[in-house]
Design a protein around this motif. Structure first.
Motif, PDB file in Angstrom:
ATOM      1  N   LYS A 218      39.177  22.976   1.450  1.00  0.00           N
ATOM      2  CA  LYS A 218      39.817  24.296   1.473  1.00  0.00           C
ATOM      3  C   LYS A 218      41.212  24.213   2.093  1.00  0.00           C
ATOM      4  CE  LYS A 218      38.434  29.107   2.277  1.00  0.00           C
ATOM      5  NZ  LYS A 218      37.426  30.009   2.888  1.00  0.00           N
ATOM      6  N   ILE A 219      41.326  23.423   3.171  1.00  0.00           N
ATOM      7  CA  ILE A 219      42.630  23.256   3.825  1.00  0.00           C
ATOM      8  C   ILE A 219      43.601  22.535   2.901  1.00  0.00           C
ATOM      9  CG2 ILE A 219      43.844  22.159   5.749  1.00  0.00           C
ATOM     10  CD1 ILE A 219      41.192  22.516   7.370  1.00  0.00           C
ATOM     11  N   SER A 220      43.134  21.453   2.282  1.00  0.00           N
ATOM     12  CA  SER A 220      44.021  20.710   1.384  1.00  0.00           C
ATOM     13  C   SER A 220      44.381  21.540   0.150  1.00  0.00           C
ATOM     14  CB  SER A 220      43.382  19.381   0.974  1.00  0.00           C
ATOM     15  OG  SER A 220      43.529  18.418   2.006  1.00  0.00           O
ATOM     16  N   ASP A 235      55.401  32.659  -1.890  1.00  0.00           N
ATOM     17  CA  ASP A 235      55.031  32.668  -0.475  1.00  0.00           C
ATOM     18  C   ASP A 235      53.547  32.336  -0.350  1.00  0.00           C
ATOM     19  OD1 ASP A 235      54.313  33.275   2.169  1.00  0.00           O
ATOM     20  OD2 ASP A 235      55.837  34.832   2.330  1.00  0.00           O
ATOM     21  N   VAL A 236      53.226  31.175   0.215  1.00  0.00           N
ATOM     22  CA  VAL A 236      51.840  30.731   0.295  1.00  0.00           C
ATOM     23  C   VAL A 236      51.004  31.604   1.229  1.00  0.00           C
ATOM     24  CG1 VAL A 236      52.098  29.082   2.207  1.00  0.00           C
ATOM     25  CG2 VAL A 236      50.377  28.660   0.432  1.00  0.00           C
ATOM     26  N   ASP A 241      46.530  35.411   1.490  1.00  0.00           N
ATOM     27  CA  ASP A 241      45.988  36.741   1.770  1.00  0.00           C
ATOM     28  C   ASP A 241      45.326  37.318   0.517  1.00  0.00           C
ATOM     29  OD1 ASP A 241      46.859  36.677   4.386  1.00  0.00           O
ATOM     30  OD2 ASP A 241      48.712  37.789   3.981  1.00  0.00           O
ATOM     31  N   ALA A 242      45.987  37.141  -0.615  1.00  0.00           N
ATOM     32  CA  ALA A 242      45.499  37.734  -1.859  1.00  0.00           C
ATOM     33  C   ALA A 242      44.203  37.076  -2.331  1.00  0.00           C
ATOM     34  CB  ALA A 242      46.573  37.642  -2.938  1.00  0.00           C
ATOM     35  N   ILE A 243      44.178  35.750  -2.361  1.00  0.00           N
ATOM     36  CA  ILE A 243      42.953  35.095  -2.847  1.00  0.00           C
ATOM     37  C   ILE A 243      41.840  35.163  -1.808  1.00  0.00           C
ATOM     38  CG2 ILE A 243      44.210  33.571  -4.428  1.00  0.00           C
ATOM     39  CD1 ILE A 243      43.839  31.290  -2.489  1.00  0.00           C
ATOM     40  N   GLY A 244      42.222  35.297  -0.521  1.00  0.00           N
ATOM     41  CA  GLY A 244      41.221  35.413   0.533  1.00  0.00           C
ATOM     42  C   GLY A 244      40.478  36.731   0.504  1.00  0.00           C
ATOM     43  N   MET A 245      41.033  37.726  -0.183  1.00  0.00           N
ATOM     44  CA  MET A 245      40.339  39.002  -0.316  1.00  0.00           C
ATOM     45  C   MET A 245      39.131  38.911  -1.244  1.00  0.00           C
ATOM     46  SD  MET A 245      43.541  41.639  -0.526  1.00  0.00           S
ATOM     47  CE  MET A 245      44.659  41.859   0.861  1.00  0.00           C
ATOM     48  N   PHE A 253      40.418  29.371   6.961  1.00  0.00           N
ATOM     49  CA  PHE A 253      40.822  28.015   6.598  1.00  0.00           C
ATOM     50  C   PHE A 253      41.776  27.985   5.397  1.00  0.00           C
ATOM     51  CE2 PHE A 253      37.300  27.157   9.358  1.00  0.00           C
ATOM     52  CZ  PHE A 253      37.649  25.979  10.003  1.00  0.00           C
ATOM     53  N   LEU A 254      42.374  29.118   5.073  1.00  0.00           N
ATOM     54  CA  LEU A 254      43.411  29.150   4.041  1.00  0.00           C
ATOM     55  C   LEU A 254      44.780  29.324   4.699  1.00  0.00           C
ATOM     56  CD1 LEU A 254      41.956  31.257   1.064  1.00  0.00           C
ATOM     57  CD2 LEU A 254      42.365  28.795   1.164  1.00  0.00           C
ATOM     58  N   ASN A 255      45.051  28.501   5.693  1.00  0.00           N
ATOM     59  CA  ASN A 255      46.329  28.554   6.394  1.00  0.00           C
ATOM     60  C   ASN A 255      47.102  27.269   6.121  1.00  0.00           C
ATOM     61  OD1 ASN A 255      45.824  31.096   7.750  1.00  0.00           O
ATOM     62  ND2 ASN A 255      44.351  29.979   9.000  1.00  0.00           N
ATOM     63  N   ALA A 256      48.150  27.390   5.325  1.00  0.00           N
ATOM     64  CA  ALA A 256      48.954  26.215   4.992  1.00  0.00           C
ATOM     65  C   ALA A 256      49.689  25.713   6.229  1.00  0.00           C
ATOM     66  CB  ALA A 256      49.951  26.563   3.888  1.00  0.00           C
TER      67      ALA A 256
END
Length: 437
Positions: A218-220, A235-236, A241-245, A253-256
Protein backbone atom coordinates in the motif's frame (compact mmCIF):
# COMPACT_ATOMS: atom_id res chain seq x y z
CA UNK A 1 0.60 -17.12 35.87
CA UNK A 2 4.34 -17.76 35.91
CA UNK A 3 5.85 -16.61 32.64
CA UNK A 4 9.33 -16.56 31.14
CA UNK A 5 10.23 -14.30 28.22
CA UNK A 6 13.25 -15.45 26.23
CA UNK A 7 14.90 -12.48 24.54
CA UNK A 8 14.60 -8.96 25.98
CA UNK A 9 15.14 -6.80 22.94
CA UNK A 10 12.40 -4.53 21.66
CA UNK A 11 9.67 -7.16 21.54
CA UNK A 12 10.69 -9.11 24.64
CA UNK A 13 11.25 -6.19 26.99
CA UNK A 14 7.88 -4.68 26.14
CA UNK A 15 6.12 -8.03 26.38
CA UNK A 16 7.70 -8.89 29.75
CA UNK A 17 6.77 -5.54 31.28
CA UNK A 18 3.21 -5.69 29.95
CA UNK A 19 2.64 -9.28 31.13
CA UNK A 20 3.77 -8.25 34.62
CA UNK A 21 1.44 -5.26 34.42
CA UNK A 22 -1.41 -7.69 33.71
CA UNK A 23 -0.64 -9.39 37.01
CA UNK A 24 1.57 -12.30 36.00
CA UNK A 25 4.89 -13.28 37.59
CA UNK A 26 7.44 -12.72 34.83
CA UNK A 27 11.14 -13.37 34.35
CA UNK A 28 12.86 -11.84 31.32
CA UNK A 29 15.91 -13.75 30.09
CA UNK A 30 18.62 -12.40 27.78
CA UNK A 31 22.25 -13.29 27.04
CA UNK A 32 23.26 -9.60 27.06
CA UNK A 33 24.35 -8.81 30.64
CA UNK A 34 24.31 -5.04 30.05
CA UNK A 35 20.74 -5.19 28.75
CA UNK A 36 19.71 -7.26 31.77
CA UNK A 37 21.34 -4.73 34.09
CA UNK A 38 19.63 -1.77 32.44
CA UNK A 39 16.20 -3.40 32.43
CA UNK A 40 16.63 -4.46 36.07
CA UNK A 41 17.19 -0.78 36.87
CA UNK A 42 14.05 0.25 34.96
CA UNK A 43 16.11 1.72 32.11
CA UNK A 44 14.90 0.70 28.66
CA UNK A 45 17.89 0.11 26.34
CA UNK A 46 15.91 1.75 23.51
CA UNK A 47 13.39 4.57 23.27
CA UNK A 48 9.75 3.56 23.48
CA UNK A 49 7.19 5.99 24.94
CA UNK A 50 5.93 4.86 28.34
CA UNK A 51 8.18 1.81 28.67
CA UNK A 52 10.61 3.14 31.30
CA UNK A 53 7.72 4.27 33.47
CA UNK A 54 6.02 0.89 33.09
CA UNK A 55 9.25 -0.95 33.94
CA UNK A 56 9.68 1.06 37.12
CA UNK A 57 6.08 0.46 38.12
CA UNK A 58 6.10 -3.33 37.65
CA UNK A 59 9.62 -3.87 39.00
CA UNK A 60 8.44 -2.24 42.24
CA UNK A 61 5.66 -4.82 42.53
CA UNK A 62 8.18 -7.66 42.54
CA UNK A 63 6.34 -9.43 39.72
CA UNK A 64 9.06 -8.71 37.13
CA UNK A 65 12.74 -9.64 37.12
CA UNK A 66 15.48 -9.96 34.52
CA UNK A 67 18.38 -12.41 34.34
CA UNK A 68 20.88 -13.95 31.95
CA UNK A 69 20.37 -17.40 33.49
CA UNK A 70 18.01 -19.44 31.31
CA UNK A 71 17.55 -21.91 34.16
CA UNK A 72 15.29 -19.25 35.68
CA UNK A 73 12.69 -20.32 33.12
CA UNK A 74 12.19 -23.50 35.13
CA UNK A 75 8.87 -23.46 36.93
CA UNK A 76 7.17 -21.13 34.48
CA UNK A 77 3.87 -22.24 32.96
CA UNK A 78 4.35 -20.31 29.73
CA UNK A 79 7.56 -19.51 27.86
CA UNK A 80 7.48 -16.72 25.26
CA UNK A 81 10.13 -16.74 22.49
CA UNK A 82 10.75 -13.09 21.62
CA UNK A 83 14.15 -13.03 19.89
CA UNK A 84 14.98 -11.31 16.61
CA UNK A 85 14.95 -12.77 13.11
CA UNK A 86 17.16 -10.37 11.12
CA UNK A 87 17.88 -10.66 7.44
CA UNK A 88 20.79 -12.96 6.62
CA UNK A 89 23.86 -11.19 5.33
CA UNK A 90 23.97 -11.40 1.54
CA UNK A 91 20.55 -13.07 1.37
CA UNK A 92 16.86 -12.22 1.58
CA UNK A 93 16.05 -15.06 3.96
CA UNK A 94 15.50 -14.62 7.70
CA UNK A 95 18.32 -15.61 10.04
CA UNK A 96 16.90 -18.17 12.45
CA UNK A 97 20.04 -18.44 14.58
CA UNK A 98 18.58 -16.64 17.58
CA UNK A 99 15.24 -18.48 17.55
CA UNK A 100 16.95 -21.86 17.29
CA UNK A 101 19.41 -20.98 20.06
CA UNK A 102 16.63 -19.73 22.34
CA UNK A 103 14.62 -22.94 21.97
CA UNK A 104 17.71 -25.13 22.36
CA UNK A 105 18.66 -23.42 25.63
CA UNK A 106 15.09 -23.55 26.90
CA UNK A 107 14.51 -27.28 26.18
CA UNK A 108 16.03 -28.66 29.44
CA UNK A 109 13.69 -26.48 31.52
CA UNK A 110 10.38 -27.32 29.82
CA UNK A 111 8.04 -29.38 31.99
CA UNK A 112 4.95 -31.46 31.34
CA UNK A 113 2.02 -29.24 30.38
CA UNK A 114 4.16 -26.16 29.70
CA UNK A 115 3.24 -23.96 26.75
CA UNK A 116 6.01 -22.53 24.57
CA UNK A 117 4.72 -19.49 22.67
CA UNK A 118 6.50 -18.18 19.61
CA UNK A 119 6.07 -14.45 19.05
CA UNK A 120 9.01 -13.83 16.71
CA UNK A 121 8.29 -13.27 13.01
CA UNK A 122 9.50 -16.48 11.35
CA UNK A 123 9.33 -18.26 7.97
CA UNK A 124 6.26 -20.45 7.66
CA UNK A 125 7.10 -24.00 8.70
CA UNK A 126 9.27 -22.96 11.65
CA UNK A 127 6.64 -23.88 14.23
CA UNK A 128 6.34 -27.45 12.95
CA UNK A 129 10.11 -27.88 13.09
CA UNK A 130 10.42 -26.46 16.61
CA UNK A 131 7.40 -28.42 17.84
CA UNK A 132 9.19 -31.61 16.79
CA UNK A 133 12.26 -30.67 18.84
CA UNK A 134 10.14 -29.89 21.90
CA UNK A 135 8.13 -33.13 21.64
CA UNK A 136 11.35 -35.16 21.60
CA UNK A 137 12.31 -33.74 25.00
CA UNK A 138 8.89 -33.21 26.55
CA UNK A 139 6.02 -34.96 24.70
CA UNK A 140 3.38 -33.38 26.93
CA UNK A 141 4.44 -29.76 26.30
CA UNK A 142 2.79 -27.60 23.64
CA UNK A 143 4.02 -25.09 21.08
CA UNK A 144 1.76 -22.23 20.00
CA UNK A 145 2.51 -19.52 17.44
CA UNK A 146 1.15 -16.20 18.64
CA UNK A 147 2.46 -13.42 16.34
CA UNK A 148 3.03 -9.90 17.62
CA UNK A 149 1.53 -6.83 15.95
CA UNK A 150 3.46 -4.02 17.64
CA UNK A 151 3.96 -0.59 16.15
CA UNK A 152 7.11 1.13 17.34
CA UNK A 153 6.08 4.20 19.28
CA UNK A 154 2.86 2.47 20.38
CA UNK A 155 4.22 -0.88 21.59
CA UNK A 156 3.00 -0.68 25.19
CA UNK A 157 -0.60 0.14 24.25
CA UNK A 158 -0.50 -2.37 21.38
CA UNK A 159 0.50 -5.11 23.83
CA UNK A 160 -1.98 -4.21 26.54
CA UNK A 161 -4.83 -3.41 24.14
CA UNK A 162 -4.13 -5.24 20.86
CA UNK A 163 -6.50 -5.20 17.91
CA UNK A 164 -6.49 -9.01 17.76
CA UNK A 165 -4.93 -12.21 19.06
CA UNK A 166 -3.98 -15.11 16.81
CA UNK A 167 -3.20 -18.54 18.29
CA UNK A 168 -1.64 -21.12 15.99
CA UNK A 169 -2.12 -24.51 17.69
CA UNK A 170 -1.26 -27.98 16.46
CA UNK A 171 -4.77 -29.09 15.49
CA UNK A 172 -6.21 -25.62 14.90
CA UNK A 173 -8.94 -26.40 17.40
CA UNK A 174 -10.55 -24.29 20.13
CA UNK A 175 -10.34 -27.41 22.30
CA UNK A 176 -6.54 -27.56 22.23
CA UNK A 177 -5.29 -27.25 25.86
CA UNK A 178 -2.90 -24.40 24.99
CA UNK A 179 -5.84 -22.21 23.97
CA UNK A 180 -7.17 -22.10 27.54
CA UNK A 181 -3.70 -21.31 28.85
CA UNK A 182 -3.22 -18.35 26.50
CA UNK A 183 -6.74 -17.17 27.25
CA UNK A 184 -5.70 -16.99 30.89
CA UNK A 185 -2.51 -15.09 30.02
CA UNK A 186 -4.51 -12.54 28.00
CA UNK A 187 -7.62 -12.58 30.21
CA UNK A 188 -7.65 -8.79 30.74
CA UNK A 189 -7.59 -7.65 27.10
CA UNK A 190 -9.90 -10.51 26.07
CA UNK A 191 -12.42 -9.41 28.68
CA UNK A 192 -12.27 -5.91 27.17
CA UNK A 193 -13.39 -7.26 23.82
CA UNK A 194 -10.16 -7.96 21.94
CA UNK A 195 -11.06 -10.53 19.26
CA UNK A 196 -9.02 -13.69 18.89
CA UNK A 197 -8.64 -16.29 16.15
CA UNK A 198 -7.54 -19.89 16.70
CA UNK A 199 -5.91 -21.42 13.66
CA UNK A 200 -3.17 -23.85 12.64
CA UNK A 201 0.51 -22.90 13.06
CA UNK A 202 1.31 -22.25 9.36
CA UNK A 203 -1.57 -19.77 9.09
CA UNK A 204 -0.51 -18.03 12.32
CA UNK A 205 3.06 -17.77 11.04
CA UNK A 206 1.83 -16.20 7.80
CA UNK A 207 -0.36 -13.57 9.47
CA UNK A 208 2.43 -11.13 10.37
CA UNK A 209 4.37 -11.44 7.11
CA UNK A 210 1.18 -11.22 5.05
CA UNK A 211 0.03 -8.14 6.98
CA UNK A 212 3.41 -6.43 6.62
CA UNK A 213 3.53 -7.30 2.92
CA UNK A 214 0.10 -5.74 2.42
CA UNK A 215 1.08 -2.56 4.26
CA UNK A 216 4.34 -2.33 2.31
CA UNK A 217 2.42 -2.78 -0.93
CA UNK A 218 0.00 0.00 0.00
CA UNK A 219 2.86 2.37 0.85
CA UNK A 220 4.75 1.58 -2.35
CA UNK A 221 1.54 1.95 -4.38
CA UNK A 222 0.97 5.53 -3.24
CA UNK A 223 4.67 6.30 -3.72
CA UNK A 224 4.39 5.00 -7.28
CA UNK A 225 1.38 7.28 -7.72
CA UNK A 226 3.53 10.16 -6.44
CA UNK A 227 5.94 9.55 -9.32
CA UNK A 228 3.05 9.67 -11.79
CA UNK A 229 1.64 12.80 -10.12
CA UNK A 230 4.97 14.59 -10.45
CA UNK A 231 5.07 13.77 -14.16
CA UNK A 232 1.43 14.79 -14.67
CA UNK A 233 1.32 17.87 -12.45
CA UNK A 234 -1.21 16.26 -10.07
CA UNK A 235 -1.31 16.26 -6.26
CA UNK A 236 -0.76 12.85 -4.65
CA UNK A 237 -2.16 14.01 -1.30
CA UNK A 238 -5.52 14.92 -2.85
CA UNK A 239 -5.39 11.71 -4.87
CA UNK A 240 -4.88 9.69 -1.68
CA UNK A 241 -7.76 11.52 0.01
CA UNK A 242 -10.05 10.70 -2.91
CA UNK A 243 -9.24 7.01 -3.26
CA UNK A 244 -9.08 6.62 0.53
CA UNK A 245 -12.75 7.52 0.73
CA UNK A 246 -13.48 4.16 -0.89
CA UNK A 247 -14.07 1.91 2.12
CA UNK A 248 -12.58 -1.00 0.20
CA UNK A 249 -9.26 0.86 0.19
CA UNK A 250 -9.19 3.22 3.20
CA UNK A 251 -6.96 6.24 3.81
CA UNK A 252 -4.46 4.66 6.25
CA UNK A 253 -0.95 4.04 4.88
CA UNK A 254 -1.69 6.09 1.76
CA UNK A 255 0.84 8.78 2.64
CA UNK A 256 3.43 9.37 -0.06
CA UNK A 257 6.94 10.09 1.13
CA UNK A 258 10.46 8.74 1.27
CA UNK A 259 9.32 5.15 1.85
CA UNK A 260 9.30 2.65 4.68
CA UNK A 261 12.19 1.33 6.75
CA UNK A 262 12.80 -0.10 10.20
CA UNK A 263 13.48 -3.60 11.41
CA UNK A 264 10.25 -5.21 10.16
CA UNK A 265 8.74 -4.28 6.80
CA UNK A 266 11.88 -4.38 4.59
CA UNK A 267 13.32 -7.61 5.97
CA UNK A 268 9.91 -9.29 6.38
CA UNK A 269 8.87 -8.89 2.74
CA UNK A 270 12.29 -10.11 1.58
CA UNK A 271 12.15 -13.12 3.89
CA UNK A 272 8.59 -13.83 2.68
CA UNK A 273 9.80 -13.90 -0.92
CA UNK A 274 12.71 -16.15 0.02
CA UNK A 275 10.49 -18.62 1.87
CA UNK A 276 7.93 -18.68 -0.94
CA UNK A 277 10.76 -19.64 -3.27
CA UNK A 278 11.78 -22.51 -0.99
CA UNK A 279 8.18 -23.72 -1.01
CA UNK A 280 7.95 -23.53 -4.81
CA UNK A 281 5.47 -20.65 -4.65
CA UNK A 282 7.85 -17.84 -5.65
CA UNK A 283 5.65 -16.74 -8.58
CA UNK A 284 2.94 -15.78 -6.11
CA UNK A 285 5.10 -13.07 -4.55
CA UNK A 286 7.01 -11.63 -7.50
CA UNK A 287 5.06 -8.37 -7.04
CA UNK A 288 6.91 -7.83 -3.75
CA UNK A 289 10.14 -7.35 -5.70
CA UNK A 290 8.61 -4.26 -7.29
CA UNK A 291 7.22 -3.14 -3.91
CA UNK A 292 10.78 -3.29 -2.54
CA UNK A 293 12.23 -1.62 -5.64
CA UNK A 294 9.74 1.29 -5.52
CA UNK A 295 10.56 1.77 -1.86
CA UNK A 296 14.31 1.93 -2.45
CA UNK A 297 13.82 4.21 -5.47
CA UNK A 298 12.23 6.84 -3.22
CA UNK A 299 15.59 7.44 -1.59
CA UNK A 300 17.22 8.08 -4.95
CA UNK A 301 14.37 10.40 -5.88
CA UNK A 302 14.93 12.52 -2.77
CA UNK A 303 18.61 12.91 -3.74
CA UNK A 304 17.54 14.09 -7.21
CA UNK A 305 14.99 16.54 -5.81
CA UNK A 306 17.49 17.92 -3.30
CA UNK A 307 20.02 18.50 -6.06
CA UNK A 308 17.38 20.31 -8.12
CA UNK A 309 16.41 22.36 -5.05
CA UNK A 310 20.08 23.39 -4.66
CA UNK A 311 20.47 24.80 -8.18
CA UNK A 312 21.50 21.41 -9.64
CA UNK A 313 24.61 21.00 -7.50
CA UNK A 314 25.15 19.34 -4.12
CA UNK A 315 28.87 20.05 -3.93
CA UNK A 316 29.60 22.10 -0.82
CA UNK A 317 25.93 22.75 -0.08
CA UNK A 318 24.99 22.71 3.60
CA UNK A 319 22.05 20.34 4.05
CA UNK A 320 20.14 20.05 7.33
CA UNK A 321 18.35 16.71 7.72
CA UNK A 322 15.49 16.65 10.21
CA UNK A 323 15.15 13.08 11.39
CA UNK A 324 17.34 9.99 11.61
CA UNK A 325 14.90 7.40 12.99
CA UNK A 326 12.84 5.45 10.47
CA UNK A 327 9.66 6.85 12.09
CA UNK A 328 8.78 9.32 14.86
CA UNK A 329 8.54 8.23 18.52
CA UNK A 330 11.39 5.77 18.01
CA UNK A 331 15.19 5.69 18.17
CA UNK A 332 15.34 2.82 15.65
CA UNK A 333 17.58 3.57 12.66
CA UNK A 334 17.53 0.10 11.10
CA UNK A 335 17.10 0.56 7.33
CA UNK A 336 16.10 4.15 7.99
CA UNK A 337 15.42 5.95 4.68
CA UNK A 338 16.21 9.29 6.34
CA UNK A 339 19.67 8.18 7.44
CA UNK A 340 20.36 6.47 4.12
CA UNK A 341 19.49 9.67 2.26
CA UNK A 342 21.72 11.74 4.56
CA UNK A 343 24.67 9.42 3.92
CA UNK A 344 24.12 9.48 0.15
CA UNK A 345 23.95 13.28 0.12
CA UNK A 346 27.29 13.47 1.92
CA UNK A 347 28.85 10.98 -0.51
CA UNK A 348 27.79 13.27 -3.34
CA UNK A 349 29.57 16.27 -1.86
CA UNK A 350 27.03 17.92 0.41
CA UNK A 351 27.89 19.05 3.95
CA UNK A 352 25.21 17.24 5.93
CA UNK A 353 24.05 17.86 9.50
CA UNK A 354 21.53 15.40 10.97
CA UNK A 355 19.30 16.12 13.94
CA UNK A 356 16.78 13.89 15.74
CA UNK A 357 15.18 14.00 19.21
CA UNK A 358 16.04 10.41 20.15
CA UNK A 359 18.00 8.54 17.48
CA UNK A 360 21.36 10.36 17.21
CA UNK A 361 23.27 7.86 19.36
CA UNK A 362 22.13 4.93 17.23
CA UNK A 363 22.62 6.91 14.03
CA UNK A 364 26.23 7.72 14.95
CA UNK A 365 26.92 4.01 15.36
CA UNK A 366 25.50 3.29 11.91
CA UNK A 367 27.05 6.25 10.06
CA UNK A 368 29.85 7.74 12.19
CA UNK A 369 31.06 9.89 9.29
CA UNK A 370 27.97 12.11 9.39
CA UNK A 371 27.75 15.23 11.55
CA UNK A 372 25.07 15.15 14.24
CA UNK A 373 23.52 18.07 16.09
CA UNK A 374 20.93 17.55 18.87
CA UNK A 375 19.63 21.13 18.66
CA UNK A 376 17.46 21.48 15.53
CA UNK A 377 17.96 25.25 15.37
CA UNK A 378 21.74 24.81 15.32
CA UNK A 379 21.37 22.11 12.66
CA UNK A 380 19.24 24.39 10.48
CA UNK A 381 21.41 27.48 10.95
CA UNK A 382 23.20 28.62 7.75
CA UNK A 383 21.82 25.68 5.75
CA UNK A 384 21.30 25.88 2.00
CA UNK A 385 18.42 23.41 2.15
CA UNK A 386 16.30 21.82 4.83
CA UNK A 387 15.02 18.23 4.48
CA UNK A 388 12.20 16.97 6.72
CA UNK A 389 12.64 13.18 6.57
CA UNK A 390 11.15 11.93 9.87
CA UNK A 391 7.87 13.54 10.86
CA UNK A 392 8.50 14.22 14.54
CA UNK A 393 5.85 16.61 15.86
CA UNK A 394 8.44 19.22 16.79
CA UNK A 395 9.52 19.39 13.14
CA UNK A 396 5.93 19.64 11.93
CA UNK A 397 5.49 22.58 14.32
CA UNK A 398 8.51 24.57 13.08
CA UNK A 399 7.79 28.21 12.28
CA UNK A 400 9.02 29.09 8.78
CA UNK A 401 8.95 32.81 9.59
CA UNK A 402 11.28 32.31 12.58
CA UNK A 403 13.66 30.11 10.59
CA UNK A 404 14.01 32.36 7.54
CA UNK A 405 16.60 34.73 9.10
CA UNK A 406 18.93 31.92 10.22
CA UNK A 407 19.29 29.95 6.96
CA UNK A 408 21.57 30.70 4.03
CA UNK A 409 18.76 29.86 1.59
CA UNK A 410 15.08 29.35 2.42
CA UNK A 411 14.55 26.00 0.69
CA UNK A 412 12.79 22.96 2.12
CA UNK A 413 12.00 19.48 0.89
CA UNK A 414 9.08 17.97 2.80
CA UNK A 415 9.88 14.26 2.56
CA UNK A 416 6.75 13.25 4.46
CA UNK A 417 4.21 15.74 2.99
CA UNK A 418 3.20 16.87 6.46
CA UNK A 419 3.88 20.61 6.30
CA UNK A 420 1.52 23.40 5.26
CA UNK A 421 2.96 24.28 1.85
CA UNK A 422 1.05 27.57 1.61
CA UNK A 423 2.37 28.74 4.98
CA UNK A 424 5.98 27.96 4.10
CA UNK A 425 5.73 29.59 0.69
CA UNK A 426 4.07 32.66 2.23
CA UNK A 427 7.10 32.92 4.55
CA UNK A 428 9.35 33.11 1.49
CA UNK A 429 10.48 29.51 1.31
CA UNK A 430 10.90 27.43 -1.81
CA UNK A 431 8.81 24.41 -0.79
CA UNK A 432 8.96 21.02 -2.47
CA UNK A 433 6.77 18.07 -1.51
CA UNK A 434 6.78 14.57 -2.98
CA UNK A 435 4.17 14.05 -5.67
CA UNK A 436 2.77 17.55 -5.13
CA UNK A 437 2.82 20.41 -7.66
Amino acid sequence: MRISVIGCGYLGAVHAACMAHLGHEVVGIDVDEQKVSELSSARAPFYEPGLSELLEQVLNTGRLSFTSNVASASGSDVHFICVGTPQKKGENAADMTYVDAAVAKLLPYISEGDVVVGKSTVPVGTAARLAGLIKEIQPLAHLVWNPEFLREGHAVSDTLNPDRFVYGVEDGSEDHPAVAVLDEVYAAPLSSGTPRLVTDPPTAELVKTAANSFLATKISFINAMAEVCEAAGADVTSLADAIGMDDRIGRKFLNAGIGFGGGCLPKDIRAFMARAGELGADQALTFLREVDAINMRRRTRVIELTRALCDDSLLGKRIAVLGAAFKPESDDVRDSPALSIAAQLQLQGAIVTVTDPKALKNAAKRFPELHYEPDPVNAISKSDALLLLTEWQEYRDLDPYALSPIVAAARILDGRNVLNAEKWRAAGWTYKGLGRP
